[in-house]
Design an enzyme around this catalytic site. Structure first.
Site, PDB file in Angstrom:
ATOM      1  N   GLU A 199       0.851  -1.198   0.000  1.00  0.00           N
ATOM      2  CA  GLU A 199       0.000   0.000   0.000  1.00  0.00           C
ATOM      3  C   GLU A 199       0.889   1.250   0.000  1.00  0.00           C
ATOM      4  OE1 GLU A 199      -2.222  -0.931   3.541  1.00  0.00           O
ATOM      5  OE2 GLU A 199      -2.795  -2.863   2.663  1.00  0.00           O
TER       6      GLU A 199
ATOM      7  N   GLU B 124      -4.416  -7.045   2.768  1.00  0.00           N
ATOM      8  CA  GLU B 124      -3.213  -7.785   3.157  1.00  0.00           C
ATOM      9  C   GLU B 124      -3.338  -9.253   2.752  1.00  0.00           C
ATOM     10  OE1 GLU B 124      -4.809  -5.645   5.111  1.00  0.00           O
ATOM     11  OE2 GLU B 124      -3.337  -4.020   5.143  1.00  0.00           O
TER      12      GLU B 124
ATOM     13  N   GLN C 155       2.003  -2.164   5.646  1.00  0.00           N
ATOM     14  CA  GLN C 155       2.263  -0.781   6.069  1.00  0.00           C
ATOM     15  C   GLN C 155       2.566  -0.648   7.567  1.00  0.00           C
ATOM     16  OE1 GLN C 155      -0.780   2.531   5.394  1.00  0.00           O
ATOM     17  NE2 GLN C 155       0.594   2.648   3.641  1.00  0.00           N
ATOM     18  N   PHE C 156       1.840  -1.393   8.382  1.00  0.00           N
ATOM     19  CA  PHE C 156       2.129  -1.490   9.813  1.00  0.00           C
ATOM     20  C   PHE C 156       1.968  -2.963  10.201  1.00  0.00           C
ATOM     21  CE2 PHE C 156       1.022   2.939   9.421  1.00  0.00           C
ATOM     22  CZ  PHE C 156       1.838   3.587  10.342  1.00  0.00           C
ATOM     23  N   ALA C 157       2.804  -3.443  11.103  1.00  0.00           N
ATOM     24  CA  ALA C 157       2.685  -4.837  11.547  1.00  0.00           C
ATOM     25  C   ALA C 157       1.271  -5.109  12.056  1.00  0.00           C
ATOM     26  CB  ALA C 157       3.707  -5.135  12.635  1.00  0.00           C
TER      27      ALA C 157
ATOM     28  N   TYR D  10      -1.346  -4.340  10.790  1.00  0.00           N
ATOM     29  CA  TYR D  10      -2.271  -4.580   9.672  1.00  0.00           C
ATOM     30  C   TYR D  10      -2.089  -5.972   9.056  1.00  0.00           C
ATOM     31  CZ  TYR D  10      -2.730   0.567   9.415  1.00  0.00           C
ATOM     32  OH  TYR D  10      -2.940   1.893   9.682  1.00  0.00           O
TER      33      TYR D  10
ATOM     34  N   PRO E 250      -5.049  -9.707   8.490  1.00  0.00           N
ATOM     35  CA  PRO E 250      -5.848 -10.262   7.383  1.00  0.00           C
ATOM     36  C   PRO E 250      -5.033 -11.156   6.442  1.00  0.00           C
ATOM     37  CG  PRO E 250      -6.288  -7.921   7.644  1.00  0.00           C
ATOM     38  CD  PRO E 250      -5.096  -8.241   8.514  1.00  0.00           C
TER      39      PRO E 250
ATOM     40  N   HIS F 220      -1.121   0.928  15.645  1.00  0.00           N
ATOM     41  CA  HIS F 220       0.100   1.295  14.920  1.00  0.00           C
ATOM     42  C   HIS F 220       1.325   1.130  15.819  1.00  0.00           C
ATOM     43  CE1 HIS F 220      -3.219   3.461  13.009  1.00  0.00           C
ATOM     44  NE2 HIS F 220      -2.532   3.395  11.893  1.00  0.00           N
TER      45      HIS F 220
END
Lengths: 354, 430
Positions: A46, A77, A99-101, A103, A106, A146
């Site tokens: 992303e 994801e 983008q962030f762990a 996230y 999924p 985040h």
């Protein structure tokens, strides 16, 4: 381990031209080198394309290598990891960014049931040589979505390697090794130290990387083997096992308290450098484990068990753990949650008094 | 909740009570079955748009049913793939072999030679005919009921049986549940037991093929029940976003174990119609009509090869047998469904078509069935020389630890040593 694709690597890294850069620049450099040297390497995620990523890790790479090699993805994801599995089966070496762990969940089924199992279930017919890069950890007021450190969810999975650098030098060398590795690698980047090492004192000004010796990063290709820990500091009073941001926080606390700690930066959690751990604990007889992730079933529990099982008769004090609390990462009370100097200091006192 | 100053609704007691809907299949055990409300279209009546048409032009076909073989056993209309008799006979023979294989493996499981088996009875056309419309090196990402693809691609029967028995000859080293085949040499991706995970992987493979300027395309198969998984939607999304050269085959066999297609959303829309919303060309075909299955797959393959994008194909069929050897469909559906299914049996329909063409007869069919059964029997005998599940330790214990990673880390070497030590205690004679 995959052999290097580059034959002209400098013989002595110390002699290679180097520059002082931060961790983001080191990661960008590693990606740039691997895109340049291996046409099967691709980057997707992303906002990673035209924009260059929300943390700028892929800045300039689409412009340099084109949209076929570096491109944006839908916010999915599951789709990112699932597509990366298919690309790996084709023969590519995808480097997806999550983008962030926080996230990554999924995409968990695709990582755990698919990427991690392909080689095993197909007896080596299909592999998933992907490196999933993702910023992790707190300390940036990211709130509960985040800031998480979910590494132990991955170390628990057979077939995944988990790598966490703590310096620009290591970030570049480990990322190149991860991309060249023929197994799926989770590459967690401690985002609190993207721009500078962190002493644990959130109210002090950020120290930039350029004054830190490990920000001196050689130009060109080099790799650091996965599964090898780094001794940050030699010492005799106790062994500290840690990784990521906490390497710097622990070092600062030990410095401040004048503790002669032997600090081991694990760098790779799976496979783990058990020899380095055993050698150090047998020497010092005391062991502190420090990580930012939640405590229960955290990777510290595994480390504590291993040290107890393998070094028990060398221990002069119970193994201690310093961790985040077993709560979601709170926003306003971030620095109350963070395992900073007070929590580490108490543990050091306890273990050294024992 | 709408009583506050911001709400526009009325106070609660004036509103009608809401009702909760739980889908329910039309027929349960013992019920008389009547499929007369199923809209069965006339063979040959469906238009065949150009393969490179805008995806939206296929929308009517997503709610229609493409059929080629009519009640007269003749091929009709623009979707007739006009296959020569040799190709049709080969299609029939692979479908017959698939059925014979299923019969024997089912029996083998009942005889205790393995733990598990899954038949594809009634769905042979959705894999065999579809696979024949692809090139041998197009990559397939199947689900667990597409054994017909392997047979169409000439995968040796003995390899399949070795896998099902998890015996010494199993090249997957006894690691996978029976029928979870893998054959890179046949462009057949390793089957997962987790559902629909293969769909975004197929799209990723197709994206890679396009990135590299290759000419091969990918095709995946998924059951209608599994389209409920998020992976399927991720697959549709990535397929349309990157215009990937991929075919998404949804085999709608009406039942996901005991859950009818209504639990995957089938009550209110066709499964093909899902593709329309994503901007994917979408076709709904009679999955028991081998010619229609072939024609749809060929259309989609041509579209993908022309860089015109992905296609979703719903193969409307019926799962004639249980979900697996662990299932008993008489517990939840009417036994009459199979006999009353209005689209018939795919093997019979293709056979009758060849006979109507004057290219086949009952005598040859009988011989084909006999030969298929003999072929499977011979392969089974050969495979049994390599052992059957649960009788003997077929694989060296160290293999249990291999292929977790490319190389064994210390902790797996330690665990392997333990397993090998335990073997000497648990099975001293083995």
């Amino acid at each position: 381990m995959a052999s290097s694709v580059i034959d002209d690597a400098p013989v002595g890294l110390a002699d290679a031209p180097a520059r002082n850069i931060n961790m983001i620049e080191a990661i960008n450099d590693a990606l740039d080198i691997m895109l340049g040297h291996d046409p099967t390497v691709i980057i997707m995620g992303e906002d990673v394309g035209y924009f260059g990523g929300v943390f700028r890790a892929t800045a300039g790479l689409q412009e340099k290598y084109g949209k076929t090699r570096v491109f944006d993805t839908p916010i999915s994801e599951c789709g990112i990891i699932g597509a990366a599995v298919g690309m790996g089966a084709y023969g590519l070496r995808p480097v997806p960014e999550i983008q962030f762990a926080d996230y990554i969940y999924p995409g968990m089924d695709q990582l755990i049931s698919e990427a991690a199992r392909l080689r095993y279930r197909s007896a080596g017919e299909f592999i998933a040589p992907m490196t999933v890069r993702s910023p992790f950890g707190g300390g940036i007021f990211g709130g509960q979505t985040h800031s998480q450190s979910p590494e132990s969810l991955f170390t628990h999975v057979a077939g995944l390697k988990t790598v966490i650098p703590s310096t620009p030098y290591d970030a570049k060398g480990l990322l190149i090794a991860a991309i060249e590795d023929n197994d799926p690698v989770i590459f967690f980047e401690p985002k609190r130290i993207y721009n500078g090492p962190f002493s644990g004192y959130y109210d002090k000004p950020v120290e930039p990387w350029k004054t830190h010796p490990d920000s001196k990063v050689p130009e060109g290709y080099y790799s650091i083997p996965l599964g090898k820990a780094r001794t940050v500091r030699q010492g005799d009073a106790l062994t500290v096992l840690t990784y990521g941001t906490m390497v710097h926080v622990t070092a600062a606390v030990c410095r401040e308290k004048g503790v002669d700690a032997e600090i081991i930066d694990l760098r790779t959690l799976v496979p783990l450098d058990i020899e380095a751990i055993e050698a150090s604990v047998e020497k010092t007889g005391r062991c502190l484990i420090v990580h930012e992730a939640t405590r229960t079933s955290g990777f510290g529990a595994e480390l504590s068990a291993l040290v107890t099982e393998r070094c028990f008769y060398h221990l002069e004090a119970p193994v201690e753990r310093v961790t985040g609390f077993d709560t979601p990462y709170p926003h306003s009370l971030e620095w109350a949650y963070f395992p900073g100097p007070v929590r580490i200091g108490e543990a050091l006192d306890k273990i050294l008094e024992a | 909740m709408a009583n506050g100053s911001d709400g526009t609704g009325q106070a609660g007691h004036n509103r009608p009570a809401l009702s909760f809907h739980v889908p329910e299949p039309k027929f349960r055990p013992g019920d008389a079955v009547d499929f007369s409300d199923l809209k069965i279209t006339q063979a040959g009546a469906q238009a065949r748009p150009d393969e490179t048409c805008p995806a939206i032009d296929t929308a009517p076909l997503a709610n229609d049913l493409i059929r080629v073989l009519g009640e007269d056993n003749r091929a009709h209309g623009p979707w007739d793939p006009k296959l020569d008799p040799d190709t049709l006979r080969r299609m029939l023979s692979v479908m017959a072999l698939t059925r014979a294989f299923d019969e024997r493996m089912y029996r083998g499981q009942r005889q205790g030679k393995t733990s598990f088996y899954m038949k594809c009875t009634g769905e042979e056309a959705t894999s065999v005919a579809a696979a024949m419309a692809l090139a041998a090196d197009d990559m397939v990402f199947p689900s667990y009921r597409q054994q017909g693809i392997l047979l169409a691609r000439g995968y040796p029967l003995i390899e399949m049986i070795n896998q099902i028995y998890s015996n010494r000859g199993d090249k997957l080293k006894g690691r996978q549940l029976p029928i979870m085949y893998s054959s890179r040499a046949h462009s057949f991706f390793t089957i997962s037991g987790n559902l629909a995970t293969q769909t975004p992987q197929a799209v990723g493979w197709a994206m890679a093929s396009a990135m590299r300027g290759d000419s091969r395309i990918a095709a995946t198969w998924v059951g209608e029940g599994s389209t409920a998984e998020g992976d399927f939607h991720a697959a549709c999304l990535f397929a349309t976003v990157y215009n990937a050269p991929v075919i998404l085959n949804v085999v709608n066999n009406q039942w996901a174990i005991s859950s009818f297609s209504g639990f995957a959303g089938g009550e209110r829309a066709t499964f093909a119609a899902r593709g329309v919303g994503y901007g994917i060309a979408s076709l709904r075909v009679d999955g028991n009509d081998a010619l229609a299955c072939y024609a749809a797959e060929q259309w989609a393959a041509n579209r993908a090869r022309a860089n015109a994008g992905p296609t979703l194909i719903e193969h409307f069929s019926y799962r004639a047998e249980g979900h697996s050897t662990s299932d008993d469909p008489s517990q939840y559906r009417s036994a009459q469904e199979r006999s009353e299914w209005p689209l018939g049996d795919p093997v019979m329909r293709l056979k009758n078509h060849l006979i109507a063409m004057g290219e086949w007869d009952e005598e040859r069919q009988e011989k084909l069935d006999l030969d298929s059964a003999e072929q499977v029997k011979a392969a089974t005998k050969e495979a049994e020389k390599n052992g059957i599940l649960g009788h003997g330790l077929h694989h060296p214990f160290h293999t249990m630890f291999e292929d977790v990673f490319e190389e064994l880390p210390w902790h797996l070497e330690e665990q392997a040593a333990q397993a090998i030590r335990e073997r000497e205690i648990k099975w001293p004679a083995a």
